[in-house]
Structures are given as C-alpha cells and as structure tokens.
Design an enzyme around this catalytic site. Sequence first.
Site, PDB file in Angstrom:
ATOM      1  CB  CYS A 151      -1.083   0.050   1.242  1.00 44.53           C
ATOM      2  SG  CYS A 151      -0.324  -0.325   2.718  1.00 44.53           S
ATOM      3  CG  HIS A 152       5.174   0.794   0.079  1.00 45.99           C
ATOM      4  ND1 HIS A 152       4.791  -0.479   0.714  1.00 45.99           N
ATOM      5  CD2 HIS A 152       5.965   0.862  -0.770  1.00 45.99           C
ATOM      6  CE1 HIS A 152       5.629  -1.034  -0.380  1.00 45.99           C
ATOM      7  NE2 HIS A 152       6.516  -0.388  -0.971  1.00 45.99           N
TER       8      HIS A 152
END
Length: 187
Positions: free
Chosen positions: A155-156
């Site tokens: 998700c980064h």
Amino acid sequence: MNEAQLKERVAERAAAEGILDVSYTTADSPFGPLLLAATRRGVVRIGLPGQGDEALLEELAARVSPRVLEAPDQLDEARRELDLYFEGRLRDFGLPLDWQLSKDFRRRALRAVARIPYGGTRTYMEVAKSAGNERAVRAAGTACGSNPIPIVVPCHRVLRTGGGLGGYGGGLPMKESLLRLEGALDT
C-alpha cells in the site's frame, strides 16, 4: 532447556497436532521491529513499528482464533523474504497470504494493490477502478489504511491523484523510504 527452547518446542508440538491456528514472531526492519503472524493459509498480519504488538495479538485472537502462539520457526520464510526486500535484493514476495482480515471491496482493493509492481505506483482512483468501482476512491484509501499485510501487500505504492504521498500506517517517512528503496521516488 531454556525458556526460548521450551516455547519453540511447545509451538512445534501445537503445530504438529493441528492446534496452532496463528503463529507469530517479530522481525527486524530498518524502521524497527515488525510483528509477523501467519495461519496455515499464509501471512495474515504484519504489524508495523509503533502499532502495538499486544493490541495486534488481541485483534488476531478475536478475529482469527484464540489459539495464537509465538512460533518463530513457522515464519522463517517471511523473515527471510523481508530481509532480502529491505536489502534491495527481492522485488516480488513469494509468500502465501491469508486474506481473511479483509472483506468485500477492501479485499478487492488490496488484491489490486498486491499487483502493483516493484518500483511502480498507482493512485487511489486507479486502485478503486481495479477493484471494480472507480468512484470508491475514499474506500480504496480506507482499504490501504486498514491493510493487515503492509509491505508485502504494498500500500506504500498508492499515491494521491496529484502525486502526493497520502497517508501510511507506518508514517510518511517510512512510506517515502520504501518508495525510495524501490526507486519510485528520486533520492
């Protein structure tokens, strides 16, 4: 036999008898210790530094099974792959994942996030569209914010539409560092 050996022996026996539902351990990272947890299906939870291991273990006991036991050997491969990733020597995780902590749209959004290639980025809007509802941009952001398997489900790599970093459970400095490690941001 010391305490660590005793714990490992109990964990091995519980696993052999099929009564170990959730194994956990900690792993070092450049950002501090990570809590790793897995079921028989795969990695179910990665806790980032500062998220509170005790609270995460309580969540696992409530949502997955109360049979949670520290069993480092069960997570050797996860620790090895994370070490290689942080060293810049692993681009694609090969770990089996257990998606049970995410449901419905959140699960679809996180599966879309899992397909973002190393060094690449997507916007929350692109993630929403990949998950089947291009108007659910906020829900895509919520899915990223509640991602139970960060780093492995990257998700980064999800950014705001204008290119801003957005948020991250480990904090923006960690998100920025992970993107720099992957070459997605200029150094």
